[in-house]
Motif scaffolding. Sequence first.
Motif, PDB file in Angstrom:
ATOM      1  N   ASN A 301       0.844  -1.187   0.000  1.00 43.38           N
ATOM      2  CA  ASN A 301       0.000   0.000   0.000  1.00 43.38           C
ATOM      3  C   ASN A 301       0.885   1.246   0.000  1.00 43.38           C
ATOM      4  O   ASN A 301       2.112   1.154  -0.096  1.00 43.38           O
ATOM      5  CB  ASN A 301      -0.972  -0.013   1.178  1.00 43.38           C
ATOM      6  CG  ASN A 301      -0.244  -0.052   2.525  1.00 43.38           C
ATOM      7  OD1 ASN A 301       0.966   0.183   2.600  1.00 43.38           O
ATOM      8  ND2 ASN A 301      -0.971  -0.346   3.586  1.00 43.38           N
ATOM      9  N   LYS A 302       0.279   2.414   0.124  1.00 41.73           N
ATOM     10  CA  LYS A 302       1.055   3.655   0.056  1.00 41.73           C
ATOM     11  C   LYS A 302       2.024   3.805   1.226  1.00 41.73           C
ATOM     12  O   LYS A 302       3.004   4.541   1.125  1.00 41.73           O
ATOM     13  CB  LYS A 302       0.106   4.849  -0.008  1.00 41.73           C
ATOM     14  CG  LYS A 302      -0.673   4.924  -1.320  1.00 41.73           C
ATOM     15  CD  LYS A 302      -1.530   6.169  -1.392  1.00 41.73           C
ATOM     16  CE  LYS A 302      -2.235   6.257  -2.747  1.00 41.73           C
ATOM     17  NZ  LYS A 302      -3.105   7.453  -2.855  1.00 41.73           N
ATOM     18  N   LEU A 332     -13.279 -11.946  -4.189  1.00 40.35           N
ATOM     19  CA  LEU A 332     -13.086 -11.196  -2.947  1.00 40.35           C
ATOM     20  C   LEU A 332     -11.628 -10.796  -2.765  1.00 40.35           C
ATOM     21  O   LEU A 332     -11.328  -9.670  -2.325  1.00 40.35           O
ATOM     22  CB  LEU A 332     -13.552 -12.039  -1.759  1.00 40.35           C
ATOM     23  CG  LEU A 332     -15.054 -12.336  -1.694  1.00 40.35           C
ATOM     24  CD1 LEU A 332     -15.345 -13.392  -0.627  1.00 40.35           C
ATOM     25  CD2 LEU A 332     -15.845 -11.067  -1.410  1.00 40.35           C
ATOM     26  N   LEU A 333     -10.714 -11.695  -3.111  1.00 41.94           N
ATOM     27  CA  LEU A 333      -9.284 -11.401  -2.952  1.00 41.94           C
ATOM     28  C   LEU A 333      -8.834 -10.286  -3.889  1.00 41.94           C
ATOM     29  O   LEU A 333      -8.077  -9.385  -3.492  1.00 41.94           O
ATOM     30  CB  LEU A 333      -8.464 -12.663  -3.199  1.00 41.94           C
ATOM     31  CG  LEU A 333      -6.938 -12.527  -3.106  1.00 41.94           C
ATOM     32  CD1 LEU A 333      -6.520 -11.908  -1.786  1.00 41.94           C
ATOM     33  CD2 LEU A 333      -6.269 -13.882  -3.294  1.00 41.94           C
ATOM     34  N   ARG A 338      -7.061  -4.684  -4.755  1.00 41.11           N
ATOM     35  CA  ARG A 338      -7.241  -3.345  -5.350  1.00 41.11           C
ATOM     36  C   ARG A 338      -7.397  -2.290  -4.268  1.00 41.11           C
ATOM     37  O   ARG A 338      -6.855  -1.180  -4.391  1.00 41.11           O
ATOM     38  CB  ARG A 338      -8.454  -3.352  -6.279  1.00 41.11           C
ATOM     39  CG  ARG A 338      -8.167  -3.925  -7.659  1.00 41.11           C
ATOM     40  CD  ARG A 338      -9.326  -3.695  -8.590  1.00 41.11           C
ATOM     41  NE  ARG A 338     -10.458  -4.533  -8.264  1.00 41.11           N
ATOM     42  CZ  ARG A 338     -10.702  -5.715  -8.799  1.00 41.11           C
ATOM     43  NH1 ARG A 338      -9.859  -6.215  -9.688  1.00 41.11           N
ATOM     44  NH2 ARG A 338     -11.765  -6.415  -8.453  1.00 41.11           N
ATOM     45  N   GLU A 339      -8.121  -2.627  -3.213  1.00 40.95           N
ATOM     46  CA  GLU A 339      -8.297  -1.668  -2.120  1.00 40.95           C
ATOM     47  C   GLU A 339      -6.976  -1.410  -1.395  1.00 40.95           C
ATOM     48  O   GLU A 339      -6.674  -0.274  -1.030  1.00 40.95           O
ATOM     49  CB  GLU A 339      -9.341  -2.205  -1.140  1.00 40.95           C
ATOM     50  CG  GLU A 339      -9.642  -1.266   0.021  1.00 40.95           C
ATOM     51  CD  GLU A 339     -10.698  -1.819   0.954  1.00 40.95           C
ATOM     52  OE1 GLU A 339     -10.924  -1.209   2.019  1.00 40.95           O
ATOM     53  OE2 GLU A 339     -11.291  -2.880   0.630  1.00 40.95           O
ATOM     54  N   ASP A 348       3.964  -8.810 -11.507  1.00 39.00           N
ATOM     55  CA  ASP A 348       2.986  -9.722 -12.081  1.00 39.00           C
ATOM     56  C   ASP A 348       2.204 -10.426 -10.973  1.00 39.00           C
ATOM     57  O   ASP A 348       2.752 -10.731  -9.904  1.00 39.00           O
ATOM     58  CB  ASP A 348       3.679 -10.775 -12.941  1.00 39.00           C
ATOM     59  CG  ASP A 348       4.465 -10.168 -14.087  1.00 39.00           C
ATOM     60  OD1 ASP A 348       4.127  -9.038 -14.491  1.00 39.00           O
ATOM     61  OD2 ASP A 348       5.407 -10.815 -14.572  1.00 39.00           O
ATOM     62  N   ILE A 349       0.924 -10.684 -11.238  1.00 36.36           N
ATOM     63  CA  ILE A 349       0.067 -11.354 -10.270  1.00 36.36           C
ATOM     64  C   ILE A 349      -0.579 -12.552 -10.939  1.00 36.36           C
ATOM     65  O   ILE A 349      -1.181 -12.431 -12.010  1.00 36.36           O
ATOM     66  CB  ILE A 349      -1.023 -10.408  -9.731  1.00 36.36           C
ATOM     67  CG1 ILE A 349      -0.415  -9.379  -8.778  1.00 36.36           C
ATOM     68  CG2 ILE A 349      -2.111 -11.193  -9.007  1.00 36.36           C
ATOM     69  CD1 ILE A 349      -1.422  -8.393  -8.239  1.00 36.36           C
ATOM     70  N   ALA A 350      -0.446 -13.719 -10.312  1.00 34.70           N
ATOM     71  CA  ALA A 350      -1.147 -14.914 -10.766  1.00 34.70           C
ATOM     72  C   ALA A 350      -1.817 -15.552  -9.562  1.00 34.70           C
ATOM     73  O   ALA A 350      -1.190 -15.715  -8.504  1.00 34.70           O
ATOM     74  CB  ALA A 350      -0.193 -15.900 -11.437  1.00 34.70           C
TER      75      ALA A 350
END
Length: 370
Positions: A301-302, A332-333, A338-339, A348-350
Amino acid sequence: MLTRFDRAAWVIPTSALVVIVLVGELGPSIRIVNWLLMVPLLASGVCSPGVTLLFGVIVVVLNRYIDVTHPEVFIRTEDFLLEVTASLLAVLIAVLRSQAHSYVRHLQSSAEATREVVLRPIPPDWGGVETAAHYRAADVEARVGGDFYDVLATPFGARVLLGDVQGKGLPAVSTAGAVTGAFREAGYYEHDLDVVARRMENGLRRHNLLRQAFGDRTERFATAVVLAFPDADPHMVEVVNFGHDGPYVIGPRGVWQLPQQEGAPVGMAELVGGTPAVRRLPLGPQETVLLVTDGVTEARNKAGEFFPLRSWLERLADRRPEGVAPADLLGLLLDALREHTHGDVTDDIALLAVRQRSTADLPAGGSHVA
């Protein structure tokens, strides 16, 4: 960015034209003739060459209209010629941008085709397991990276793979293709998961030797997890972990983790004397296995804080004690990710979630076999 505008792009130069004309009417002392040059130039950045030419003609005609209806506004010949020249230049820019747009689309299509060789679509109900998968490359325009996954329907039951290649770019994609190719071939024909693991190791070793023959001295490797859901024992899962984070299991028993990072990555077995051992563990019918790459666990996160995957899963398990279906879990994940990151993904995300179907749901003869 300019390649993303579509049919509504004409709104941008139209809005600019309206604003400039209104300013000219409200303030007659303001000379708007040269300001009108902005309109075709804006159009050249977002519109097709034909629409850009249309805006150029409108500006030239408007120039003549102002000259006739407002004699107090002295429009010099060079002002008129400047607008004609600017309009023609804008059309040329639009033609070049349109060609670049087509080239980028072609590259994206090629990248998409390359990605689907490694990350082929997986049906949601395949090989006797419920499945949900998601992939997102950090380079959104390129749409391709080094993460990989697959689900096989085999005569022995479903077999699942997820991993992450060391490195980036096309070499990483090539390496991922070598690992998944070996898995698809051996995973279908070999009964023993240990043999599948050795075939994957040998496949990547041969791939590295081939690249070395072309002068690439980099030893490529990949962390990976292989799962097997044997038809002969539907309440067990077999695990081979090549140095990857252990998959999480969420269900009525809460959240627990499969063995993790027990062996060397694929391509480095010679350094430790062999491939990782096969582990067998009990798995309940309502328990979903979640496999992720480090793009999830290292998402920040920031404030620089990592995404707390395990604690998030534990909170979800408290709300869903009966278990979570793979598609619901991934939905949900992804919302939580994103939040947490505010949409700023840097790796990259898998993600791959699988759950065994109950034996009552299976057709006669066991798993679906491709």
